[in-house]
Design a protein around this motif. Structure first.
Motif: not given
Length: 205
Positions: A96, A112, A116-117, A123, A143
């Motif tokens: 990050y 962003q 990720e979600e 991931n 994350y």
């Protein structure tokens, strides 16, 4: 980002799935502001920038920065993560930092974290060997580690307990029957915190 959807994962936290949760809950330790952990002030600030997108400040609800989630996370990562888990966490923060997350616009930050979600299953997970027991263990995606710690820290903070819940010290006065309206705050320590938190302003989907 939809705070209500994110807060549904609080059930996982209560179940002890957050890394370090079992050790922390059993330790009964307390933290002081003078204690220093493995995270630098810059890393704590970056962590709170990420957490603030997940748990933003609103007119009626404090945000992640208000709850000082970075300091809480620093103590957990320092005292209850093993060296390999700390490495995963620090590498996530480094990613990050490299993208200069703290300097992105609010819309860019949200986009962003939404990526990720959305791609959570993509991931990477990390598998390590426990040298003492010979067993292997798998970490959560980086994350997920950050998100869980942020929510855990947020719900454990004094400002959230006192501002968004009916805070009832124990032992304390017992009131058998009270009137409940749509404006009634949920009780802090509710056995169904994910449901109760829907009352916090900003959690509606």
């Amino acid at each position: 980002m939809n705070r209500r959807e994110i807060l549904k994962s609080v059930g996982l936290i209560v179940g002890g799935t957050v890394i370090g949760a079992d050790s922390f809950l059993l330790s009964g330790c307390t933290f002081s502001e003078e204690q220093i952990g493995i995270l630098t002030n810059e890393q704590i600030h970056l962590l709170e920038e990420i957490a603030e997108v997940i748990l933003p400040h609103t007119e009626k609800s404090p945000g992640a920065k208000d709850a000082k989630v970075g300091a809480f996370a620093n103590r957990i990562v320092t005292d209850f993560y093993n060296g390999q888990q700390q490495q995963v966490f620090l590498e996530a923060l480094a990613k990050y930092k490299e993208m200069n997350f703290a300097s992105l616009t609010p819309a860019e930050k949200e986009a962003q974290l939404l990526r990720e979600e959305t791609n959570i299953e993509e991931n990477p997970r990390y598998t390590f060997n426990n040298e003492e027991t010979g067993e292997t263990f798998e970490t959560q995606p980086a994350y997920v580690m950050i998100k869980q710690l942020s929510i855990w820290a947020y719900l454990s903070s004094e400002i959230v307990a006192k501002n968004n819940f009916n805070y009832l010290p124990i032992p304390g006065k017992y009131t058998g029957c009270i009137e409940v309206t749509t404006e009634t705050k949920p009780m802090y320590g509710n056995p169904r915190p994910g449901k109760a938190l829907e009352k916090i302003e900003g959690t509606k989907g």
